[in-house]
Design a protein around this motif. Sequence first.
Motif, PDB file in Angstrom:
ATOM      1  N   ARG A 169      54.606  43.966  40.757  1.00 49.84           N
ATOM      2  CA  ARG A 169      54.364  44.865  39.626  1.00 49.84           C
ATOM      3  C   ARG A 169      52.959  44.665  39.058  1.00 49.84           C
ATOM      4  N   LEU A 170      52.519  43.399  39.061  1.00 50.79           N
ATOM      5  CA  LEU A 170      51.151  43.118  38.595  1.00 50.79           C
ATOM      6  C   LEU A 170      50.119  43.779  39.511  1.00 50.79           C
ATOM      7  N   ALA A 171      50.366  43.698  40.808  1.00 54.65           N
ATOM      8  CA  ALA A 171      49.418  44.291  41.759  1.00 54.65           C
ATOM      9  C   ALA A 171      49.290  45.792  41.486  1.00 54.65           C
ATOM     10  N   VAL A 172      50.417  46.431  41.235  1.00 54.57           N
ATOM     11  CA  VAL A 172      50.375  47.875  40.945  1.00 54.57           C
ATOM     12  C   VAL A 172      49.638  48.109  39.622  1.00 54.57           C
ATOM     13  N   ALA A 173      49.952  47.290  38.623  1.00 58.71           N
ATOM     14  CA  ALA A 173      49.340  47.483  37.299  1.00 58.71           C
ATOM     15  C   ALA A 173      47.823  47.274  37.336  1.00 58.71           C
ATOM     16  N   TYR A 174      47.350  46.440  38.243  1.00 58.27           N
ATOM     17  CA  TYR A 174      45.915  46.121  38.286  1.00 58.27           C
ATOM     18  C   TYR A 174      45.157  46.918  39.342  1.00 58.27           C
ATOM     19  N   ARG A 175      45.763  48.002  39.807  1.00 54.22           N
ATOM     20  CA  ARG A 175      45.061  48.794  40.831  1.00 54.22           C
ATOM     21  C   ARG A 175      43.719  49.309  40.329  1.00 54.22           C
ATOM     22  N   SER A 176      43.688  49.699  39.065  1.00 59.93           N
ATOM     23  CA  SER A 176      42.429  50.249  38.533  1.00 59.93           C
ATOM     24  C   SER A 176      41.362  49.164  38.386  1.00 59.93           C
ATOM     25  N   ARG A 177      41.768  47.905  38.516  1.00 64.01           N
ATOM     26  CA  ARG A 177      40.805  46.800  38.406  1.00 64.01           C
ATOM     27  C   ARG A 177      40.467  46.218  39.778  1.00 64.01           C
ATOM     28  N   GLY A 178      40.793  46.942  40.843  1.00 61.79           N
ATOM     29  CA  GLY A 178      40.356  46.504  42.168  1.00 61.79           C
ATOM     30  C   GLY A 178      41.398  45.783  43.010  1.00 61.79           C
ATOM     31  N   VAL A 179      42.656  45.734  42.537  1.00 64.94           N
ATOM     32  CA  VAL A 179      43.708  45.162  43.392  1.00 64.94           C
ATOM     33  C   VAL A 179      44.187  46.277  44.322  1.00 64.94           C
ATOM     34  N   VAL A 180      44.121  46.024  45.628  1.00 66.22           N
ATOM     35  CA  VAL A 180      44.408  47.098  46.579  1.00 66.22           C
ATOM     36  C   VAL A 180      45.645  46.842  47.436  1.00 66.22           C
TER      37      VAL A 180
END
Length: 363
Positions: A169-180
């Motif tokens: 869920r964190l990975a999805v939440a941080y997509r706009s910060r460069g988590v791909v």
Amino acid sequence: MRLRRGPVAQAWRSLLHRLPKVDLHRHLEGSLRLSTLMEIARRHPIRLGLDLEAAELEPLIRFTVSEPADFHRFLSRFQLLRRFYTSEEAIRRMAYEAVVDAALDHVRYLELRFNPAALAQAQGFHLEEVVEWVLEGVELARQEFDIQVRMILTILRGEDPEIAWRIARLAVAYRSRGVVALDLAGDELHKSAGDLVPVFRWAREQGLCLTVHAGEVGPPANIRHAILVMGAHRIGHGIQAIHDVEVLRLLHERNIPLEICPTSNLQTGAVAGFHHHPLPDLYRLGLKVTLNTDDPSISDTTLTDEYLFAMAGMGLQWKDLLRILENAVEAAFLSLEERQALAQRLRREIQSIERSWRLEGGT
Ligand SMILES: [Zn+2]
């Protein structure tokens, strides 16, 4: 290592160092500078339970040439490293230095992965906090150096599914910060990915990319499972595919990239030596192979070294390495436009390097 020495190796090494490179498989936890770890050990000897001199720390972290290659021995390094994630400042600095070291090796595009649970556990930090700190460190380095970075969050095989869901869920939440992307790592010999499949499938539905460590030391069936059951877009290592023609066909048909890390493969005992490494065969079979570092600090390597080993130890030529580099650009978890821009940029740099190499009398 022997292949690094000698005047010819030095000349190639210098050329390969200048080559703009792409690393798709590098763990933050395996990229920590020994000098930084030593500083932390000096500052917090009691909390770490370690009272060491620098010379004593090195063999605990770094794999030495004389050490027997062994997958579990290799993985055990990460348990020790968990003690060093002592503060916000330490974590931010580790992330910053990992990116700086890649940039200094002329890595122009880096996908850096880390396991938030590993960074958080020893001191009881929140997963969200450690993700923030890592991203802050990465961002600072990115502003100061010529490098593009994307992040991958790692989940370990055998992880409590509740923690795995939180990381996804964190990975999805941080997509706009460069988590791909999301990555599965850990002990593929003894721990199945079974419980975690729904987590990875959900992440993929949310638009994240997936990469799975499979067929590193484990059977080729793990690669098949990663692709057909988990939905992996790329495979971490995947070198055991060489032993299974059906898995080779699957990788070929779906054009699934393999993130190959030669030095790491030697140290984990996955292959007996560079001359036995299946990279050249996988390459000649037309698979989308890429060259990466895995854990530069533990393995005492750089991406330049890995390119040099592919050349000096496995017989690949300059043109083959450029093709492998193109594969890495195509396999990057970037949009089509971003990949095209990166490819164009690398092409320009490579042309200029080849021009000056010829002027200097290189072949
Ligand atoms: Zn790895």
